[in-house]
Write a protein that holds these residues in place. Structure first.
Motif, PDB file in Angstrom:
ATOM      1  N   LEU A 104       0.735  -1.368   0.118  1.00 49.04           N
ATOM      2  CA  LEU A 104       0.084   0.022   0.038  1.00 49.04           C
ATOM      3  C   LEU A 104       0.813   1.195  -0.036  1.00 49.04           C
ATOM      4  CD1 LEU A 104      -2.938  -1.072   2.534  1.00 49.04           C
ATOM      5  CD2 LEU A 104      -3.023  -0.705  -0.089  1.00 49.04           C
ATOM      6  N   ALA A 105       2.100   1.100   0.486  1.00 51.12           N
ATOM      7  CA  ALA A 105       3.006   2.493   0.434  1.00 51.12           C
ATOM      8  C   ALA A 105       3.052   3.358  -0.632  1.00 51.12           C
ATOM      9  CB  ALA A 105       4.290   2.100   1.055  1.00 51.12           C
ATOM     10  N   PRO A 106       3.370   2.642  -1.897  1.00 45.67           N
ATOM     11  CA  PRO A 106       3.272   3.363  -3.077  1.00 45.67           C
ATOM     12  C   PRO A 106       2.037   4.397  -3.506  1.00 45.67           C
ATOM     13  CG  PRO A 106       3.960   1.250  -3.418  1.00 45.67           C
ATOM     14  CD  PRO A 106       3.489   1.166  -2.003  1.00 45.67           C
ATOM     15  N   LEU A 107       0.993   3.970  -2.949  1.00 40.96           N
ATOM     16  CA  LEU A 107      -0.227   4.759  -3.207  1.00 40.96           C
ATOM     17  C   LEU A 107      -0.081   6.111  -2.598  1.00 40.96           C
ATOM     18  CD1 LEU A 107      -3.234   2.045  -2.665  1.00 40.96           C
ATOM     19  CD2 LEU A 107      -2.284   3.170  -4.695  1.00 40.96           C
ATOM     20  N   SER A 108       0.845   6.419  -1.568  1.00 40.69           N
ATOM     21  CA  SER A 108       1.029   7.665  -0.884  1.00 40.69           C
ATOM     22  C   SER A 108       1.707   8.644  -2.037  1.00 40.69           C
ATOM     23  CB  SER A 108       1.939   7.692   0.262  1.00 40.69           C
ATOM     24  OG  SER A 108       3.200   7.039  -0.184  1.00 40.69           O
ATOM     25  N   LEU A 109       1.897   8.222  -2.994  1.00 36.85           N
ATOM     26  CA  LEU A 109       2.555   9.071  -4.151  1.00 36.85           C
ATOM     27  C   LEU A 109       1.528   9.141  -5.295  1.00 36.85           C
ATOM     28  CD1 LEU A 109       6.088   7.260  -4.240  1.00 36.85           C
ATOM     29  CD2 LEU A 109       5.592   9.491  -3.080  1.00 36.85           C
ATOM     30  N   ARG A 110       1.574  10.456  -5.660  1.00 35.04           N
ATOM     31  CA  ARG A 110       0.323  10.880  -6.725  1.00 35.04           C
ATOM     32  C   ARG A 110       0.581  10.048  -7.846  1.00 35.04           C
ATOM     33  NH1 ARG A 110      -1.178  17.029  -8.716  1.00 35.04           N
ATOM     34  NH2 ARG A 110      -2.555  16.360 -10.390  1.00 35.04           N
ATOM     35  N   ALA A 111       1.844   9.996  -8.445  1.00 32.37           N
ATOM     36  CA  ALA A 111       2.277   9.399  -9.658  1.00 32.37           C
ATOM     37  C   ALA A 111       1.919   7.919  -9.743  1.00 32.37           C
ATOM     38  CB  ALA A 111       3.726   9.538  -9.932  1.00 32.37           C
ATOM     39  N   VAL A 112       1.863   7.181  -8.760  1.00 33.02           N
ATOM     40  CA  VAL A 112       0.995   5.988  -8.683  1.00 33.02           C
ATOM     41  C   VAL A 112      -0.234   5.907  -8.784  1.00 33.02           C
ATOM     42  CG1 VAL A 112       1.008   3.914  -7.185  1.00 33.02           C
ATOM     43  CG2 VAL A 112       3.181   5.052  -7.281  1.00 33.02           C
ATOM     44  N   ARG A 113      -0.840   6.839  -8.095  1.00 35.87           N
ATOM     45  CA  ARG A 113      -2.365   6.935  -7.987  1.00 35.87           C
ATOM     46  C   ARG A 113      -2.878   7.245  -9.369  1.00 35.87           C
ATOM     47  NH1 ARG A 113      -1.253   9.742  -3.348  1.00 35.87           N
ATOM     48  NH2 ARG A 113      -1.939  11.598  -4.264  1.00 35.87           N
ATOM     49  N   ASP A 114      -2.342   8.166 -10.112  1.00 37.04           N
ATOM     50  CA  ASP A 114      -2.822   8.958 -11.297  1.00 37.04           C
ATOM     51  C   ASP A 114      -2.180   8.426 -12.669  1.00 37.04           C
ATOM     52  OD1 ASP A 114      -4.248  10.218  -9.438  1.00 37.04           O
ATOM     53  OD2 ASP A 114      -3.080  12.148  -9.813  1.00 37.04           O
ATOM     54  N   LEU A 115      -1.217   7.446 -12.555  1.00 37.73           N
ATOM     55  CA  LEU A 115      -0.661   6.986 -13.722  1.00 37.73           C
ATOM     56  C   LEU A 115      -1.804   6.218 -14.564  1.00 37.73           C
ATOM     57  CD1 LEU A 115       2.102   6.518 -15.164  1.00 37.73           C
ATOM     58  CD2 LEU A 115       2.226   4.335 -14.380  1.00 37.73           C
ATOM     59  N   GLY A 116      -1.744   6.639 -15.848  1.00 36.35           N
ATOM     60  CA  GLY A 116      -2.949   6.060 -16.633  1.00 36.35           C
ATOM     61  C   GLY A 116      -2.776   4.615 -17.186  1.00 36.35           C
ATOM     62  N   PRO A 117      -3.717   4.369 -18.109  1.00 38.03           N
ATOM     63  CA  PRO A 117      -3.792   2.771 -18.268  1.00 38.03           C
ATOM     64  C   PRO A 117      -2.574   2.385 -19.266  1.00 38.03           C
ATOM     65  CG  PRO A 117      -5.374   4.031 -19.704  1.00 38.03           C
ATOM     66  CD  PRO A 117      -4.776   5.052 -18.666  1.00 38.03           C
ATOM     67  N   ALA A 118      -2.546   1.316 -19.419  1.00 38.99           N
ATOM     68  CA  ALA A 118      -1.746   0.763 -20.617  1.00 38.99           C
ATOM     69  C   ALA A 118      -2.079   1.002 -21.913  1.00 38.99           C
ATOM     70  CB  ALA A 118      -1.730  -0.855 -20.400  1.00 38.99           C
ATOM     71  N   GLY A 119      -1.127   1.445 -22.660  1.00 35.31           N
ATOM     72  CA  GLY A 119      -1.442   1.980 -24.014  1.00 35.31           C
ATOM     73  C   GLY A 119      -1.458   3.702 -23.995  1.00 35.31           C
ATOM     74  N   ALA A 120      -1.239   4.035 -22.721  1.00 40.84           N
ATOM     75  CA  ALA A 120      -0.955   5.475 -22.638  1.00 40.84           C
ATOM     76  C   ALA A 120       0.248   6.177 -23.155  1.00 40.84           C
ATOM     77  CB  ALA A 120      -0.965   6.129 -21.215  1.00 40.84           C
TER      78      ALA A 120
END
Length: 410
Positions: free
Chosen positions: A376-392
């Motif tokens: 769960l720790a990486p979820l504290s970072l915005r780049a993890v939470r907001d990274l788009g889907p495969a194919g982005a």
């Protein structure tokens, strides 16, 4: 035959052979030496060189055609396995010789792994990368189910040495298929594919979600691989009998296979977010062991945990392959592998002494909690939470929406 189908056929054959090897190698070494410590030396002799040469393998797979690197690594693996089989079949076992051959096999794997991860986006369009990964995961998990059983039967009927020889043959067949593979050239973008490790490290650092994810996987492997493989059999046997561990592993394999099939169709708007949120259930098996759960509860935890484990694995692999520039993908993948796997031997070494100090169940419980926190720790970072889907990622594997200027993330 379309490129991915040819690649898939080669992977399926080599995966089945590799899934047979652990059982055959264990019986071969133990029967020849009568010393369990010999098996430990042989296994360590393979993993240590693999870790040592991973970064070199990543550079090679970005600098030279990945098909050529894969062809060479498969031939190398086939030769080393054939040599081990010859030593066992002819009765000329010697620990130093078998350990040296295992080391050669580990070096071959160090070159194969980054190339395998890097070549997939060259074989399918960006929107199909997750499906391709799901198919490969399904094949890998199916081989994990069938391979040990087939190997066990072969060991009983024709001997461990000949079973290892079949693994060697699988590498040669896979190499023959890879030799027919035709992969289009990679479009070189802002990263020079002729560069060395330093350029790959710059890309790795420039994608902050990647560093956080790799560190998270490293912590997961530290608290999971050793406790599960070492304490799991003993705790399960003590509570539910000797046959229970085999049932646990079968249920886990079924869960891995089920999620592999589901992810052929199922996609996520934010794959890393989904991987962290749903992947946390992979802590359930360790928690169940630590709490002394009954066998039915443990089996349910193992099945659900396997679903989360596979979802994490496939979403991570797909995100890596669709958001990292293709010309640096193998170097970045090798760095990811090294950070993710380096702690495994440490966890294996610490598990036994720690269990002797505080108790096996307590170690399993602490490890399960550590797994959940690390996931769960990486979820504290915005780049993890907001990274788009495969194919982005853009065509030719151009970087996706995450840039160096964004907040640190996995």
């Amino acid at each position: 035959m379309p490129p991915f189908r040819l690649f898939f056929a080669g992977r399926l054959i080599s995966l089945l052979g590799s899934a047979m090897t652990p059982v055959a190698l264990a019986f071969a070494v133990l029967d020849a030496s009568r010393r369990p410590t010999d098996l430990g030396v042989v296994l360590a002799g393979q993993i240590v060189p693999q870790l040592m040469f991973l970064l070199v393998g990543g550079v090679a797979a970005d600098r030279f055609p990945r098909r050529v690197v894969l062809l060479g690594s498969h031939l190398g693996a086939g030769v080393t396995q054939a040599a081990v089989a010859t030593v066992i079949v002819t009765g000329h076992y010697h620990l130093a010789l078998v350990a040296a051959l295992a080391a050669g096999n580990g070096v071959a794997e160090a070159f194969a792994s980054p190339a395998l991860r890097g070549i997939l986006p060259d074989l399918v369009p960006p929107e199909s990368v997750q499906r391709a990964n799901a198919m490969l995961a399904a094949a890998r998990n199916a081989c994990r189910i069938a391979g040990p059983t087939v190997s066990g039967l072969l060991v009983v009927t024709i001997g461990a040495g000949w079973s290892i020889a079949l693994d060697a043959a699988s590498f040669f067949v896979a190499a023959a298929l890879l030799a027919r593979l035709r992969v289009g050239s990679v479009v070189v973008g802002r990263v020079d594919s002729r560069g060395g490790f330093r350029d790959g490290w710059a890309v790795f650092r420039g994608l902050p979600w990647l560093a956080a994810g790799a560190i998270s996987f490293g912590m997961l492997n530290l608290v999971n691989v050793g406790p599960w493989n070492i304490l799991g059999p003993a705790l399960t046997q003590a509570r539910s009998g000797e046959a229970a561990w085999g049932v646990v592993l079968s249920v886990r394999a079924a869960g891995l296979l089920v999620m592999s099939a589901l992810l052929y169709r199922l996609t996520f708007r934010h794959p890393l977010r989904a991987g962290s949120l749903f992947g946390v259930v992979a802590a359930l098996p360790l928690l169940a062991l630590g709490l002394g759960a009954s066998l039915p509860v443990l089996l349910a935890a193992v099945f659900v945990g396997a679903l989360g484990f596979t979802l994490t694995d496939i979403t991570w692999e797909t995100t890596l392959q669709t958001h990292v520039p293709r010309e640096a993908l193998s170097r970045v993948a090798s760095i990811d592998d090294l950070i993710s796997y380096a702690a495994i031997p440490l966890g294996q070494l610490l598990t036994g002494p720690f269990a002797a100090l505080v108790g096996a169940r307590r170690v399993a419980l602490i490890s399960g909690i550590g797994y959940a926190v690390s996931k769960l720790a990486p979820l504290s970072l915005r780049a993890v939470r907001d990274l788009g889907p495969a194919g982005a990622a853009g065509p030719a594997g151009a970087p996706g929406p995450v840039t160096k200027s964004e907040s640190v993330s996995s």
